[in-house]
Each structure stands twice: as structure tokens, then as C-alpha cells.
Design a protein around this motif. Sequence first.
Motif, PDB file in Angstrom:
ATOM      1  N   ASN A  47       0.830  -1.199   0.000  1.00 21.55           N
ATOM      2  CA  ASN A  47       0.000   0.000   0.000  1.00 21.55           C
ATOM      3  C   ASN A  47       0.865   1.250   0.000  1.00 21.55           C
ATOM      4  O   ASN A  47       1.823   1.326   0.751  1.00 21.55           O
ATOM      5  N   GLY A  48       0.495   2.213  -0.820  1.00 23.87           N
ATOM      6  CA  GLY A  48       1.190   3.492  -0.775  1.00 23.87           C
ATOM      7  C   GLY A  48       2.563   3.467  -1.407  1.00 23.87           C
ATOM      8  O   GLY A  48       3.328   4.408  -1.271  1.00 23.87           O
ATOM      9  N   ALA A  49       2.892   2.385  -2.114  1.00 28.61           N
ATOM     10  CA  ALA A  49       4.210   2.316  -2.742  1.00 28.61           C
ATOM     11  C   ALA A  49       4.278   3.229  -3.963  1.00 28.61           C
ATOM     12  O   ALA A  49       5.353   3.682  -4.347  1.00 28.61           O
ATOM     13  N   GLY A  50       3.120   3.503  -4.572  1.00 30.62           N
ATOM     14  CA  GLY A  50       3.091   4.372  -5.744  1.00 30.62           C
ATOM     15  C   GLY A  50       2.656   3.669  -7.015  1.00 30.62           C
ATOM     16  O   GLY A  50       2.815   4.214  -8.104  1.00 30.62           O
ATOM     17  N   LYS A  51       2.065   2.480  -6.876  1.00 32.27           N
ATOM     18  CA  LYS A  51       1.658   1.732  -8.068  1.00 32.27           C
ATOM     19  C   LYS A  51       0.571   2.479  -8.844  1.00 32.27           C
ATOM     20  O   LYS A  51       0.688   2.705 -10.036  1.00 32.27           O
ATOM     21  N   THR A  52      -0.485   2.859  -8.121  1.00 33.94           N
ATOM     22  CA  THR A  52      -1.590   3.551  -8.777  1.00 33.94           C
ATOM     23  C   THR A  52      -1.129   4.870  -9.377  1.00 33.94           C
ATOM     24  O   THR A  52      -1.500   5.213 -10.510  1.00 33.94           O
ATOM     25  N   THR A  53      -0.303   5.584  -8.623  1.00 32.71           N
ATOM     26  CA  THR A  53       0.201   6.860  -9.131  1.00 32.71           C
ATOM     27  C   THR A  53       0.989   6.664 -10.421  1.00 32.71           C
ATOM     28  O   THR A  53       0.853   7.444 -11.365  1.00 32.71           O
ATOM     29  N   LEU A  55       0.565   4.295 -12.650  1.00 27.98           N
ATOM     30  CA  LEU A  55      -0.379   4.040 -13.747  1.00 27.98           C
ATOM     31  C   LEU A  55      -1.092   5.328 -14.155  1.00 27.98           C
ATOM     32  O   LEU A  55      -1.267   5.601 -15.342  1.00 27.98           O
ATOM     33  N   LYS A  56      -1.498   6.119 -13.169  1.00 25.62           N
ATOM     34  CA  LYS A  56      -2.220   7.352 -13.511  1.00 25.62           C
ATOM     35  C   LYS A  56      -1.319   8.379 -14.173  1.00 25.62           C
ATOM     36  O   LYS A  56      -1.783   9.199 -14.964  1.00 25.62           O
ATOM     37  N   ALA A  57      -0.031   8.324 -13.829  1.00 23.67           N
ATOM     38  CA  ALA A  57       0.902   9.223 -14.504  1.00 23.67           C
ATOM     39  C   ALA A  57       0.960   8.867 -15.981  1.00 23.67           C
ATOM     40  O   ALA A  57       1.016   9.735 -16.847  1.00 23.67           O
ATOM     41  N   ILE A  58       0.907   7.567 -16.269  1.00 20.89           N
ATOM     42  CA  ILE A  58       0.980   7.122 -17.667  1.00 20.89           C
ATOM     43  C   ILE A  58      -0.309   7.485 -18.411  1.00 20.89           C
ATOM     44  O   ILE A  58      -0.286   8.036 -19.495  1.00 20.89           O
ATOM     45  N   SER A  59      -1.461   7.206 -17.765  1.00 16.86           N
ATOM     46  CA  SER A  59      -2.731   7.439 -18.466  1.00 16.86           C
ATOM     47  C   SER A  59      -3.173   8.891 -18.371  1.00 16.86           C
ATOM     48  O   SER A  59      -4.206   9.269 -18.913  1.00 16.86           O
ATOM     49  N   ASN A  60      -2.411   9.700 -17.655  1.00 12.74           N
ATOM     50  CA  ASN A  60      -2.715  11.124 -17.496  1.00 12.74           C
ATOM     51  C   ASN A  60      -4.012  11.409 -16.763  1.00 12.74           C
ATOM     52  O   ASN A  60      -4.674  12.414 -17.006  1.00 12.74           O
ATOM     53  N   LEU A  61      -4.376  10.511 -15.860  1.00  9.16           N
ATOM     54  CA  LEU A  61      -5.551  10.783 -15.035  1.00  9.16           C
ATOM     55  C   LEU A  61      -5.145  11.536 -13.763  1.00  9.16           C
ATOM     56  O   LEU A  61      -5.955  11.806 -12.909  1.00  9.16           O
ATOM     57  N   LEU A  62      -3.856  11.862 -13.662  1.00 11.62           N
ATOM     58  CA  LEU A  62      -3.382  12.547 -12.451  1.00 11.62           C
ATOM     59  C   LEU A  62      -3.959  13.943 -12.299  1.00 11.62           C
ATOM     60  O   LEU A  62      -4.229  14.396 -11.196  1.00 11.62           O
ATOM     61  N   HIS A  63      -4.157  14.602 -13.446  1.00 14.06           N
ATOM     62  CA  HIS A  63      -4.540  16.015 -13.379  1.00 14.06           C
ATOM     63  C   HIS A  63      -5.809  16.248 -12.595  1.00 14.06           C
ATOM     64  O   HIS A  63      -5.911  17.200 -11.838  1.00 14.06           O
ATOM     65  N   SER A  64      -6.774  15.309 -12.765  1.00 12.33           N
ATOM     66  CA  SER A  64      -8.034  15.526 -12.077  1.00 12.33           C
ATOM     67  C   SER A  64      -7.894  15.276 -10.583  1.00 12.33           C
ATOM     68  O   SER A  64      -8.810  15.493  -9.823  1.00 12.33           O
TER      69      SER A  64
END
Lengths: 274, 317
Positions: A47-53, A55-64
Motif C-alpha cells: 500500500n502506498g508504494a506508488g503503483k496507482t500513481t 499508472l495514472k501518470a501514464i494514463s494522465n488521469l493525475l490532473h483531475s
Amino acid sequence: MLDAARTDEALLEVNNVEVIYNHVILVLKGVSLNVRKGGITALLGGNGAGKTTTLKAISNLLHSERGEVTKGSIVYKGERVQDLDPSALVKRGVIQVMEGRHCFQHLTVEENLMTGAYTRRDGRGAVDADLEMVYTYFPRLKERRRSQAGYTSGGEQQMTAVGRALMSRPEMILLDEPSMGLAPQLVEQIFEIVKSINENEGVSFLLAEQNTNVALRYAHQGYILENGRIVMEGTASELRENADVKEFYLGVSDEGRKSFRDVRSYRRRKRWLA
Amino acid sequence: MLRDIFITPFVDMVEAPDFLMQVLWEGLVSGVLYALIALGFVLIFRSSRILNFAQGIMVVFAALTLVGLHAMGLPAWIAVAATLAVMFVLAVTIERVVLRPLVGQPDIILFMATIGITLFLIGLGETIFGGENKVMITGELGIPTGDTVLEPFGGLLILQHLDITVVLVAVALVGALLAFLNYTRMGRAIRALGDDHQAALSVGISLQTIWVLVWFIAGIIALVTGIAWGARAGVSFALEVIAYKALPVLMLGGLESITGAIVGGLMIGVLEKIFEIYWGQPLLGGNTEAWFAFVLALIVLLFRPQGLFGERIIERV
């Protein structure tokens, strides 16, 4: 969905990416990884290692979510993609299946699947053919096609989410935590389907998982992420055989099997992050 | 007194069924318009969580533009097309200038922004077209003005052709909207966005496109209601008020429910008319239509805070 053959050619290259949320919270501290064309690449970690982040950095869903890639580059098929919006990326063949399914609750299962084809311009016939293709991978969804997605089971929602991504005719699916909250048998079933989609349709996967055991059985390559950094990488079999991975993630060590609970996390931090 | 409340009105209804029908019909006419406006609110709310305070002024603005363009010499139907174009430009502008920079801000900020849009449109409308009352170009648009007299139960029922046209157009528009939402790719995207923003983004649905689309739909609705209401009451800034009638409709029907907007609109239209005629005028001195809907909505809110048809919150245990 090109040739199903796996190659060493990198479809996606993530180079030294740093991500900051809300201008202050540093989550990824220089992550680099490659996803090979036609392969399943696992991104492992707690948990909290940064996996989701990642993936979201790649798919560009981070901005929201007020996140931002502040350093490094993300290159897909030779093109820098980090400044594109998510829909441009979906059109290029990269789509994310988010953690926790995120089905459209009030839409029926079939309508959910159809939203996956939103960016496509290749006509009704091709979309309908792909709908049938999704139903052959997930026969259960065909039975439930008229049900509101919110009333289907967790496993069916996961299938809907994967099927929805498949409807965009992707070359690469970023699959976030497909095992979450599912019974072991169902997890196995979902991974089997992922494997056959990978083999038959030639879709490459980048798979974020906490369930190291299952993920390493189905993946070809693996990366281990700890505290925003890649601490280990290799082929799935290398990782499976690695003593540290065995001890920290699979709960097996030279002294025999033991509970993950007993492996103090500071030990792995000390060994890897010092 | 009790007799006047509980018995006399019903006796009146039974004794003069033709008059009751007349009342119901007139309630229905207002009802479809309320429903239409409420739909405009619901679509915008579902896709952006904005309660669009500017809906009312959009009605006035659309009607003013139509009459104004006609006065400048455009033929009636060309003026309608041009007004639709203006509403589209307005939708694009609002998305660009107001919504996009405010993405991710708290809801109340966005609500305040729509009040800003309201004030801006009032100013713009007055500057371009002037503030005086105008007459809707009913005849030029080919809307019939006569009436049909029926004699049900040996009584009298007068149906204004204008009202019939309004009902038919509104019903057709609602039907078209429902078909659009349920059977087209864009419509599905609008509903999907209302369910889950993140997931909508992840499949490549663009917020900007959808926002322009729902504001444009609100613009079309504004034009239709503007013509319908303008034909009865003249085109003035007072028309804005009818859009606020959509607020109790929303409280009644639920902010997110498309069915709720339609049923709620019809219910309020009919109930407020019946109340006005049978209770309001004899007992309270009339003009109850101004507040009846709000009181009804408040009562509903006491018992069902999500509205009568608030989208069922799907919760699996």
C-alpha cells in the motif's frame, strides 16, 4: 491488436518520473520502467508504494487529482505522451482500468461496455463485433447485459471494467489491482482471462498488484516498487526465485514459511532503501 | 370552514367535470414547460455538479435574441436558426471562460459563477436589445393562434391552439432528448459522466465536449420555453421567473433524475393549477401559484430529502 508475438521492443518507456500531488506531496521519486510489446508486466508493491500513481501518470488521469509529473518522461511508441489528455491517449491505444472497478453504476452492463468504444470512429459494425468478442471472453457479462452495473457482483464489475477497456481496441491496458476484494477463485479466473486476452489479442498489460503470488505467475516481467522507487526488476521467474521477494512478498524464507506480518517492513526498507 | 376545505372543492370538481378538465389541461401546459426547463437543469447538474442559476436568464436571452434578430430583418425561421447558433456560441464561451478555469473548485464557487453568468447576460441582453417589453413573433413562426372548443359532458372545454402546439413541441423535444440520452454514443457519455467522472475520463470521454453539449441542450430548451412563454406573456426580463419554478420541480423530482424532472414538472404544473382554482381563489384570495410549488417541495423535502425520484443510491452490502 497486432501480432501476438512477444518481443523485446519497449512499447512504453517510463524514464525517471517524479510525481508531486498538490504541489507538495512527493509520491514518485524517479520511477523508470519498460513495458514490452505483447507482454504482461507486473508492478508490485505494498500500500502506498506508488503503483496507482505510476499508472495514472501514464494514463494522465493525475490532473483531475491535482497530481503532476514534475520530472522525467513517458514515451509510448516513440512519442512523448505526458502532456496529452486521457482521451488522446485512449485514441492511441492506452487505456486504464482503475482500481475499484469504477463502473458506471446506473448504466447497464452492456451500456458500460459501449462507453469503452466512445473514442472509436470505425463504425457500428466493428464495435458490435468487438462487443461479441468481449462476451466470448466474459460469457457471464452476456447473461447480465441488461442489469444495472451497480447491482452486479464485484467479480462481474471487474469483468465489466476490463471488457469496457477492451472495447476501445487498446494496444495496452493499465490494469490496477484487479484482485481487489475478490475471492481467490475469481482472482484466478480474471487472471486467466487477462492471459488469454494477452495471447489472443496481443494486448500488452501493465498490471499493478499487491497479490504478488498471483501476479508473478501470470506476468512475464516484474518491477517492485517501494516508497516511490523501483527497488528490483527482472523476469517473473527471476523475481519468484529471489530470496528477498520470497521473504518480503511471498512470505517464504529459508527458515520455512512465515506470515507476512512477521516480516517487519523496516527490514526491507533497510535492505533496499538505505 | 372545514367544509370549504374538504368538501366544497371536490363537489365542484364532480359537478363541473368540463371545468375540471379545463383546469387540468392548463396545468398540463405549464407542466410540460416546467419539465423541459427542469431537464435542462438536471443534465447540467449530472454532468458537472453545477446548479445552473443562469437557466432562467437563458430563457429570456434566447427569446430576446430571436425577437431582436427578427426585428433586424431576418425571416422568422432563419432567426430561429441564428438564435440556436448564438446559444451554441454561448455554450462554448461559458465552457471556455467560466467552467474550464474552475475545474475542481468547490461546488459553491461554480454556483456563484452561474450567478455571474446571469448578471452578465442581463447586461448583455439589455445593451443589445433594450430593456422594454417585446412581442413574441408567434404569427411569423406559423404558430396557430385560434382555439378549439370541445363540449365534453355537455360543458365547455377551450383548447388554445398555441397551447396544443406548445404541448406537442415540448413532448416531442422531451422524447427526442430521452432517445438521445439512451440510444446514442454521446447520450450514453452524458449519463456515464453523471455516474463517475474518473471512469468517464479513463475511457476517453472529454469533459469539455460534454459540457458544451449539455449547455447547448439547455440553450435549445431555453429557446423553446422562451417562445412558448413569450407567446403568452410577452418577452421581458420577467420571464426569468418561470425558470425558478423549475427549482421546486427539482426538489420534488430529485436533482439527478431525468424521469423525476419530467414527472415532477407535470405534477407541479397540474397541482398548482388545481390548488389555485379550487382552494386558492375561494379561500386565500388567489395568486397561490407563486408559492404553492415551493411549499409542496418543502413538504416533500421533509420526508424524502433526495426528492420523490432522486436517483436511487445503489449500495451493495
